[in-house]
Design an enzyme around this catalytic site. Structure first.
Site, PDB file in Angstrom:
ATOM      1  N   LYS A 139     -20.688 -23.209  27.796  1.00  0.00           N
ATOM      2  CA  LYS A 139     -22.081 -23.131  28.266  1.00  0.00           C
ATOM      3  C   LYS A 139     -22.408 -24.435  28.975  1.00  0.00           C
ATOM      4  O   LYS A 139     -22.238 -25.518  28.403  1.00  0.00           O
ATOM      5  CB  LYS A 139     -23.042 -22.951  27.088  1.00  0.00           C
ATOM      6  CG  LYS A 139     -23.177 -21.520  26.623  1.00  0.00           C
ATOM      7  CD  LYS A 139     -24.336 -21.387  25.644  1.00  0.00           C
ATOM      8  CE  LYS A 139     -24.463 -19.976  25.141  1.00  0.00           C
ATOM      9  NZ  LYS A 139     -25.515 -19.835  24.123  1.00  0.00           N
ATOM     10  N   ARG A 239     -21.856 -14.101  19.514  1.00  0.00           N
ATOM     11  CA  ARG A 239     -22.084 -15.522  19.730  1.00  0.00           C
ATOM     12  C   ARG A 239     -23.487 -15.964  19.289  1.00  0.00           C
ATOM     13  O   ARG A 239     -23.710 -17.121  18.935  1.00  0.00           O
ATOM     14  CB  ARG A 239     -21.863 -15.820  21.225  1.00  0.00           C
ATOM     15  CG  ARG A 239     -21.863 -17.270  21.549  1.00  0.00           C
ATOM     16  CD  ARG A 239     -21.305 -17.559  22.928  1.00  0.00           C
ATOM     17  NE  ARG A 239     -21.397 -18.994  23.145  1.00  0.00           N
ATOM     18  CZ  ARG A 239     -20.760 -19.674  24.066  1.00  0.00           C
ATOM     19  NH1 ARG A 239     -19.973 -19.054  24.911  1.00  0.00           N
ATOM     20  NH2 ARG A 239     -20.893 -20.982  24.168  1.00  0.00           N
ATOM     21  N   ASN A 243     -26.723 -19.396  16.722  1.00  0.00           N
ATOM     22  CA  ASN A 243     -28.110 -19.856  16.815  1.00  0.00           C
ATOM     23  C   ASN A 243     -28.781 -19.986  15.456  1.00  0.00           C
ATOM     24  O   ASN A 243     -30.001 -20.160  15.384  1.00  0.00           O
ATOM     25  CB  ASN A 243     -28.937 -18.901  17.685  1.00  0.00           C
ATOM     26  CG  ASN A 243     -28.419 -18.849  19.100  1.00  0.00           C
ATOM     27  OD1 ASN A 243     -27.958 -19.850  19.624  1.00  0.00           O
ATOM     28  ND2 ASN A 243     -28.463 -17.681  19.711  1.00  0.00           N
ATOM     29  N   HIS A 246     -31.836 -22.092  14.936  1.00  0.00           N
ATOM     30  CA  HIS A 246     -32.295 -22.569  16.249  1.00  0.00           C
ATOM     31  C   HIS A 246     -33.646 -22.000  16.683  1.00  0.00           C
ATOM     32  O   HIS A 246     -34.367 -22.659  17.423  1.00  0.00           O
ATOM     33  CB  HIS A 246     -31.229 -22.288  17.319  1.00  0.00           C
ATOM     34  CG  HIS A 246     -30.105 -23.293  17.281  1.00  0.00           C
ATOM     35  ND1 HIS A 246     -29.303 -23.453  16.181  1.00  0.00           N
ATOM     36  CD2 HIS A 246     -29.679 -24.201  18.197  1.00  0.00           C
ATOM     37  CE1 HIS A 246     -28.413 -24.420  16.432  1.00  0.00           C
ATOM     38  NE2 HIS A 246     -28.618 -24.881  17.651  1.00  0.00           N
TER      39      HIS A 246
HETATM   40  N1  NAD Z   1     -23.474 -26.409  25.966  1.00  0.00           N
HETATM   41  C1  NAD Z   1     -23.748 -26.139  24.724  1.00  0.00           C
HETATM   42  O1  NAD Z   1     -23.214 -25.191  24.134  1.00  0.00           O
HETATM   43  C2  NAD Z   1     -24.704 -27.018  23.978  1.00  0.00           C
HETATM   44  C3  NAD Z   1     -24.835 -26.905  22.593  1.00  0.00           C
HETATM   45  C4  NAD Z   1     -25.682 -27.779  21.928  1.00  0.00           C
HETATM   46  C5  NAD Z   1     -26.398 -28.747  22.634  1.00  0.00           C
HETATM   47  N2  NAD Z   1     -26.252 -28.817  23.991  1.00  0.00           N
HETATM   48  C6  NAD Z   1     -26.963 -29.857  24.758  1.00  0.00           C
HETATM   49  O2  NAD Z   1     -26.443 -31.115  24.357  1.00  0.00           O
HETATM   50  C7  NAD Z   1     -27.424 -32.127  24.593  1.00  0.00           C
HETATM   51  C8  NAD Z   1     -27.486 -33.030  23.393  1.00  0.00           C
HETATM   52  O3  NAD Z   1     -26.220 -33.603  23.208  1.00  0.00           O
HETATM   53  P1  NAD Z   1     -26.041 -34.988  22.412  1.00  0.00           P
HETATM   54  O4  NAD Z   1     -26.763 -34.899  21.132  1.00  0.00           O
HETATM   55  O5  NAD Z   1     -24.600 -35.304  22.445  1.00  0.00           O
HETATM   56  O6  NAD Z   1     -26.914 -35.982  23.307  1.00  0.00           O
HETATM   57  P2  NAD Z   1     -26.571 -37.098  24.388  1.00  0.00           P
HETATM   58  O7  NAD Z   1     -25.504 -36.684  25.294  1.00  0.00           O
HETATM   59  O8  NAD Z   1     -27.879 -37.482  24.986  1.00  0.00           O
HETATM   60  O9  NAD Z   1     -26.033 -38.313  23.485  1.00  0.00           O
HETATM   61  C9  NAD Z   1     -26.914 -38.890  22.530  1.00  0.00           C
HETATM   62  C10 NAD Z   1     -27.009 -40.407  22.710  1.00  0.00           C
HETATM   63  O10 NAD Z   1     -25.794 -40.998  22.241  1.00  0.00           O
HETATM   64  C11 NAD Z   1     -25.256 -41.887  23.220  1.00  0.00           C
HETATM   65  N3  NAD Z   1     -23.814 -41.862  23.011  1.00  0.00           N
HETATM   66  C12 NAD Z   1     -22.941 -40.899  23.341  1.00  0.00           C
HETATM   67  N4  NAD Z   1     -21.717 -41.171  22.852  1.00  0.00           N
HETATM   68  C13 NAD Z   1     -21.820 -42.353  22.223  1.00  0.00           C
HETATM   69  C14 NAD Z   1     -20.891 -43.162  21.506  1.00  0.00           C
HETATM   70  N5  NAD Z   1     -19.637 -42.776  21.306  1.00  0.00           N
HETATM   71  N6  NAD Z   1     -21.316 -44.338  21.003  1.00  0.00           N
HETATM   72  C15 NAD Z   1     -22.622 -44.733  21.173  1.00  0.00           C
HETATM   73  N7  NAD Z   1     -23.537 -44.001  21.802  1.00  0.00           N
HETATM   74  C16 NAD Z   1     -23.148 -42.812  22.327  1.00  0.00           C
HETATM   75  C17 NAD Z   1     -25.758 -41.355  24.534  1.00  0.00           C
HETATM   76  O11 NAD Z   1     -25.804 -42.363  25.510  1.00  0.00           O
HETATM   77  C18 NAD Z   1     -27.153 -40.869  24.151  1.00  0.00           C
HETATM   78  O12 NAD Z   1     -28.067 -41.937  24.181  1.00  0.00           O
HETATM   79  C19 NAD Z   1     -28.719 -31.409  24.897  1.00  0.00           C
HETATM   80  O13 NAD Z   1     -28.978 -31.496  26.271  1.00  0.00           O
HETATM   81  C20 NAD Z   1     -28.426 -29.959  24.518  1.00  0.00           C
HETATM   82  O14 NAD Z   1     -29.168 -29.037  25.276  1.00  0.00           O
HETATM   83  C21 NAD Z   1     -25.414 -27.987  24.666  1.00  0.00           C
END
Ligand code: NAD
Length: 360
Positions: A139, A239, A243, A246
């Site tokens: 996704k 799938r 959720n 969620h």
């Molecule tokens: N595609 C999918 O199936 C799916 C599923 C769930 C969530 N999402 C999406 O994922 C996003 C959230 O992802 P997230 O929680 O990873 O957020 P993110 O990518 O914003 O990362 C969170 C924070 O951690 C920092 N960061 C990342 N890796 C790091 C590391 N190793 N060390 C220190 N800091 C680090 C980033 O800079 C950021 O500030 C949302 O946009 C959500 O919609 C997508």
């Protein structure tokens, strides 16, 4: 290193999990770079925290740094990235690597899905949430002012390299948010995995001896579900089960104001409300709810409202959730730990559940 596979006929791919997955990826890319152009889209905070890894990659490909944070998941950034790929001479045969959390994976994945009608891409997730959830399953999306993830595509990666060493620098609150998705995976259909998480002497953290195995279990579960229902078209039990927590969780996120509650923190509260709703139907016992709540709490996740919530606004937002079907509320509920199922929701029961949660 542990390997799991997502089985999707011609689009199957491996997931490599362990503390040496980055080195393994660099080795593979060294070979690939001899015959194809590569480019890496990376989170700026990750680049700052891992200069050696960035140096190693930059010998093989240009690295495009993207400012950290959800704001980067925009149509504007999508356009800028496509232009940068064109300027770098990225062609149909090239491949793109996404190194960062869910924001970078979703954004770069969507660019890979659309640029020249689709080029290959690889995921290098660096947050726990990206490892257990967003990097697997294909996704991809960006946000528009009208809503999160409203513009996107299904585009499976060619491989996922999950290096657990990245988690060493992840802020504790972000780690906990990823734990909500991991616990969710066990609740859906793996009671044994839930038991394993429950019986750990110390909760999972970076460097924990059970971490890679736990990631592998969550990925195997997600891979099974995605292989059976890639584009979430099954009428029930496909799938959409992912959720769990969620629909209520998104309502918490929206009412709290995006950014005030992390997605995983909202999912944790959503799981509690799913259980309360399931208890109203006589499906789950107090004892089981107690076990789940104590595991969530042990992993620093909220089981009570973490900010003031408005019940009417929450219910309203649940009807505008992407998961709503023909105006009907759709919920994933629990018949017990490891027994998730999907059914139409009753708005009155949902309202009573939200009131019960807010009144805690
Ligand atoms: N595609 C999918 O199936 C799916 C599923 C769930 C969530 N999402 C999406 O994922 C996003 C959230 O992802 P997230 O929680 O990873 O957020 P993110 O990518 O914003 O990362 C969170 C924070 O951690 C920092 N960061 C990342 N890796 C790091 C590391 N190793 N060390 C220190 N800091 C680090 C980033 O800079 C950021 O500030 C949302 O946009 C959500 O919609 C997508």
């Amino acid at each position: 290193m542990i390997t799991e596979n997502v089985n999707l006929a011609g689009r199957s791919y491996p997931i490599f999990i362990g503390d040496n997955a980055f080195g393994f990826m660099a080795c593979q890319m060294r070979d690939t770079a001899k015959s194809r152009r590569l480019v890496c889209v990376a989170d700026s905070a990750v680049c700052a925290a891992y200069p050696d890894r960035v140096r190693e990659l930059s010998q093989l490909m240009p690295i495009i740094e993207i400012p950290a944070g959800e704001k980067s998941k925009s149509v504007e950034m999508f356009g800028q990235l496509c232009s940068k790929l064109a300027a770098l001479g990225i062609d149909r045969k090239s491949a793109l690597l996404a190194m960062g959390g869910g924001v970078i994976g979703d954004l770069a994945g969507f660019v890979a899905a659309a640029y020249m009608r689709g080029i290959d891409f690889y995921q290098i997730p660096t947050t726990l949430l990206a490892m257990v959830d967003s990097s697997v399953g294909g996704k991809t999306a960006v946000n528009i002012p009208e809503g999160k993830n409203l513009v996107g595509a299904f585009h499976q990666p060619k491989g996922v390299f999950m290096d657990t060493e990245f988690l060493g620098t992840l802020p504790k609150r972000e780690f906990a948010a990823g734990m909500a998705e991991l616990i969710k995976c066990s609740l859906i259909n793996d009671a044994e995995f839930f038991g394993e998480l429950e019986s750990l002497e110390t909760p999972l953290c970076a460097g924990h001896p059970f971490l890679s195995k736990a990631l592998a279990k969550a990925c195997a579960m997600k891979a099974r579900v995605v292989s059976a229902d890639e584009c979430e078209t099954a009428s029930s039990g496909g799938r959409a089960l992912l959720n769990l927590g969620h629909t209520f969780g998104h309502a918490v996120e929206k009412c709290a104001g995006y950014g005030n509650v992390l997605h995983g923190e909202a999912v944790s509260q959503g799981i509690v409300m799913c259980m309360m709703y399931s208890r109203r139907l006589g499906l789950i016992s107090d004892a089981e709810i107690g076990r789940v709540e104590s595991l969530l709490e042990k992993n620093s996740l909220p089981i009570r409202p973490s900010c003031p919530l408005d019940a009417a606004a929450m219910l309203d937002s649940m009807f505008h959730d992407k998961k709503t079907r023909s105006g009907k509320l759709r919920l994933v509920l629990l018949r017990g730990i490891g027994k998730a199922f999907e059914q139409d929701g009753d708005p009155d029961l949902a309202r009573k559940t939200i009131d019960e949660f807010i009144g805690r």
